[in-house]
Write a protein that holds these residues in place. Structure first.
Motif, mmCIF file in Angstrom:
data_model
loop_
_atom_site.group_PDB
_atom_site.id
_atom_site.type_symbol
_atom_site.label_atom_id
_atom_site.label_comp_id
_atom_site.label_asym_id
_atom_site.label_seq_id
_atom_site.Cartn_x
_atom_site.Cartn_y
_atom_site.Cartn_z
ATOM 1 N N GLN A 203 0.851 -1.266 0.127
ATOM 2 C CA GLN A 203 -0.064 0.046 -0.053
ATOM 3 C C GLN A 203 0.738 1.351 -0.021
ATOM 4 N N GLN A 204 2.062 1.107 0.650
ATOM 5 C CA GLN A 204 2.888 2.553 0.868
ATOM 6 C C GLN A 204 3.935 2.652 -0.018
ATOM 7 N N SER A 205 4.249 1.554 -0.920
ATOM 8 C CA SER A 205 5.625 1.677 -1.673
ATOM 9 C C SER A 205 5.419 2.400 -2.987
ATOM 10 N N ASP A 206 6.461 3.174 -3.421
ATOM 11 C CA ASP A 206 6.482 3.628 -4.764
ATOM 12 C C ASP A 206 7.025 2.675 -5.780
ATOM 13 N N PHE A 207 7.971 1.943 -5.250
ATOM 14 C CA PHE A 207 8.548 0.713 -5.807
ATOM 15 C C PHE A 207 8.583 -0.595 -4.996
ATOM 16 N N VAL A 208 8.163 -1.600 -5.378
ATOM 17 C CA VAL A 208 8.061 -2.609 -4.619
ATOM 18 C C VAL A 208 9.239 -3.827 -5.422
ATOM 19 N N THR A 209 10.140 -4.251 -4.699
ATOM 20 C CA THR A 209 11.068 -5.153 -5.318
ATOM 21 C C THR A 209 11.249 -6.433 -4.761
ATOM 22 N N LEU A 210 11.219 -7.628 -5.379
ATOM 23 C CA LEU A 210 11.068 -9.172 -4.917
ATOM 24 C C LEU A 210 12.281 -9.561 -4.833
ATOM 25 N N HIS A 211 12.567 -10.272 -3.646
ATOM 26 C CA HIS A 211 13.926 -11.149 -3.260
ATOM 27 C C HIS A 211 13.470 -12.200 -2.457
ATOM 28 N N VAL A 212 12.592 -12.978 -2.645
ATOM 29 C CA VAL A 212 12.245 -14.098 -2.151
ATOM 30 C C VAL A 212 12.559 -15.588 -3.042
ATOM 31 N N PRO A 213 12.681 -16.517 -2.276
ATOM 32 C CA PRO A 213 13.139 -17.749 -3.129
ATOM 33 C C PRO A 213 11.711 -18.226 -3.579
ATOM 34 N N TYR A 214 11.902 -19.025 -4.818
ATOM 35 C CA TYR A 214 10.446 -19.496 -5.399
ATOM 36 C C TYR A 214 10.177 -20.996 -4.727
ATOM 37 N N ARG A 215 9.169 -20.874 -4.166
ATOM 38 C CA ARG A 215 8.717 -22.181 -3.591
ATOM 39 C C ARG A 215 6.990 -22.241 -3.657
ATOM 40 N N GLU A 216 6.486 -23.559 -3.265
ATOM 41 C CA GLU A 216 5.157 -23.342 -3.433
ATOM 42 C C GLU A 216 4.487 -22.310 -2.788
ATOM 43 N N SER A 217 5.006 -22.038 -1.309
ATOM 44 C CA SER A 217 4.466 -20.924 -0.818
ATOM 45 C C SER A 217 4.474 -19.615 -1.404
ATOM 46 N N THR A 218 5.533 -19.404 -2.232
ATOM 47 C CA THR A 218 5.759 -18.058 -2.780
ATOM 48 C C THR A 218 5.311 -17.969 -4.552
ATOM 49 N N HIS A 219 4.503 -19.022 -4.746
ATOM 50 C CA HIS A 219 3.916 -18.991 -6.182
ATOM 51 C C HIS A 219 2.943 -18.130 -6.042
ATOM 52 N N HIS A 220 2.772 -17.074 -7.139
ATOM 53 C CA HIS A 220 1.944 -15.777 -7.243
ATOM 54 C C HIS A 220 1.913 -15.330 -5.845
ATOM 55 N N LEU A 221 2.838 -15.171 -5.224
ATOM 56 C CA LEU A 221 2.842 -14.135 -4.021
ATOM 57 C C LEU A 221 2.280 -12.899 -4.434
ATOM 58 N N ILE A 222 2.605 -12.419 -5.588
ATOM 59 C CA ILE A 222 2.189 -11.149 -6.303
ATOM 60 C C ILE A 222 1.201 -11.523 -7.206
ATOM 61 N N GLY A 223 -0.289 -11.520 -6.823
ATOM 62 C CA GLY A 223 -1.318 -11.983 -7.665
ATOM 63 C C GLY A 223 -2.141 -10.557 -7.820
ATOM 64 N N VAL A 224 -3.448 -11.138 -8.213
ATOM 65 C CA VAL A 224 -4.436 -9.951 -8.415
ATOM 66 C C VAL A 224 -4.599 -9.102 -7.129
ATOM 67 N N ASP A 225 -4.890 -9.817 -6.150
ATOM 68 C CA ASP A 225 -5.047 -9.156 -4.799
ATOM 69 C C ASP A 225 -4.017 -8.166 -4.512
ATOM 70 N N GLU A 226 -2.946 -8.746 -4.620
ATOM 71 C CA GLU A 226 -1.765 -8.001 -4.118
ATOM 72 C C GLU A 226 -1.413 -6.841 -5.159
ATOM 73 N N LEU A 227 -1.595 -6.989 -6.471
ATOM 74 C CA LEU A 227 -1.485 -5.842 -7.345
ATOM 75 C C LEU A 227 -2.579 -4.737 -7.252
ATOM 76 N N ALA A 228 -3.768 -5.354 -6.753
ATOM 77 C CA ALA A 228 -4.924 -4.391 -6.561
ATOM 78 C C ALA A 228 -4.528 -3.471 -5.247
ATOM 79 N N VAL A 229 -3.902 -3.876 -4.271
ATOM 80 C CA VAL A 229 -3.544 -3.128 -3.044
ATOM 81 C C VAL A 229 -2.107 -2.168 -3.273
ATOM 82 N N MET A 230 -1.467 -2.359 -4.174
ATOM 83 C CA MET A 230 -0.428 -1.450 -4.505
ATOM 84 C C MET A 230 -0.800 -0.113 -4.650
#
Ligand code: DGY
Length: 324
Positions: free
Chosen positions: A200-227
């Motif tokens: 909600q607060q960031s002007d730039f969002v940068t991703l530095h998590v490993p890919y796992r089942e739990s991080t699959h689509h971590l940034i999806g429709v809902d997350e993009l909507a709250v950016m």
């Protein structure tokens, strides 16, 4: 009889030299990715394998490798390897963390600057002959100074990005399962917040998590909507952490101002929607691609492989439980 190591694809030659000191090295000196049949054939005889993120090391493949003791990945990410299957068979998996931190953080900043100041777009404009005069708002972008950077995942690379962002006087938020020790958080001037607040607060969002089942689509429709409206998304980790089709929609709807992407869901395929947009910077997975870093990744992978085959502890085991 010396142990046999299969190197799946071209690497920097120093790595091959390290392996040749003690092992028979079956080196596929080519950029072509080995097909599954080749991998099967080679693994039948191999005691160790040095592989890359383009090689799918599946449970099925590991089941057909009776002598295999080590799978040594030339990368920090290892989502192409079925680590559970390797562990079940007592096979050590290793990776190359640490040596690529600074290069990857540099490229992350390059993407942030590129989207903020529209660098690739401006270069395309000039090269295609559109530049006729200086105009007051020609290709005007935004400043980094005073803007908020949201770092998702605060491991080595996230921290290296935070260090660089301080130099641009950015406010730094981060989300991570556990906060940094307070002294380190203070040193990085980084505030631990829940992911939703970061988005909600960031002007730039940068991703530095490993890919796992739990991080699959971590940034999806809902997350993009709250950016924050008009924010930028930067990804130098793994493509599938972002729901790519949803990102394209958010960019087309101008919910976001742009994106800087070094990784994609179906590499080397890039979503047509992304290719059609001017406000995204697209790179072919070159986060760690400096000569020094890639050389060190290769030699570290060779050292990890050699250590296991000599009965020593490798520097970077991913499944240390396998080591006695
Ligand atoms: C990694 O190491 O996982 C990168 O994606 C390639 O350097």
């Amino acid at each position: 009889m010396k142990p046999r190591v299969f190197v799946t694809r071209k690497v920097y030659p120093q790595a091959v030299a390290i392996l040749q000191e003690d092992f028979i090295v079956d080196y596929r000196d080519t950029y072509e990715v080995a097909d599954p049949d080749t991998l099967k054939r080679k693994l039948l005889l191999a005691d160790g394998i040095v592989c890359q993120l383009t090689d799918s090391i599946t449970a099925e493949l590991l089941a057909l490798a009776p002598k295999l003791k080590v799978v040594s990945q030339v990368a920090v990410g290892y989502d192409n390897i079925d680590v559970d299957a390797a562990t079940a068979r007592g096979i050590v998996v290793t990776n190359t963390p640490g040596v690529l931190t600074e290069s990857t953080a540099d490229l992350t900043l390059a993407l942030i600057l590129s989207v903020a100041r529209r660098v690739p777009e401006a270069e395309r404009y000039l090269r295609c002959g559109s530049w006729k005069r200086w105009d007051i708002d020609l290709l005007a972008g935004i400043d980094l100074n005073g803007k908020t950077l949201g770092i998702v995942g605060m491991g080595r690379i996230g921290q290296a990005v935070a260090r660089r962002a301080q130099g641009f006087s950015m406010r730094i938020l981060y989300s991570a399962p556990t906060p940094l020790p307070p002294a380190l958080g203070d040193e990085l001037r980084a505030q631990h917040v829940p992911l939703r607040m970061l988005l909600q607060q960031s002007d730039f969002v940068t991703l530095h998590v490993p890919y796992r089942e739990s991080t699959h689509h971590l940034i999806g429709v809902d997350e993009l909507a709250v950016m924050k409206r008009g924010a930028f998304l930067i990804n130098t980790s793994r493509g599938s952490i972002v729901h790519e089709a949803a990102l394209v929609a958010a960019l087309e709807e101008k919910m976001l101002s742009g994106a800087g992407l070094d990784v994609f869901e179906h590499e080397p395929k890039v979503h047509q929607g992304l290719l059609a947009l001017d406000n995204v910077v697209l790179l072919p997975h070159i986060g760690s691609a400096t000569i020094a870093t890639r050389t060190r990744m290769c030699t570290l992978a060779a050292e990890n492989c050699a250590a296991v085959l000599k009965g020593e502890r490798p520097k970077n085991p991913v499944n240390p439980g396998v080591l006695r």
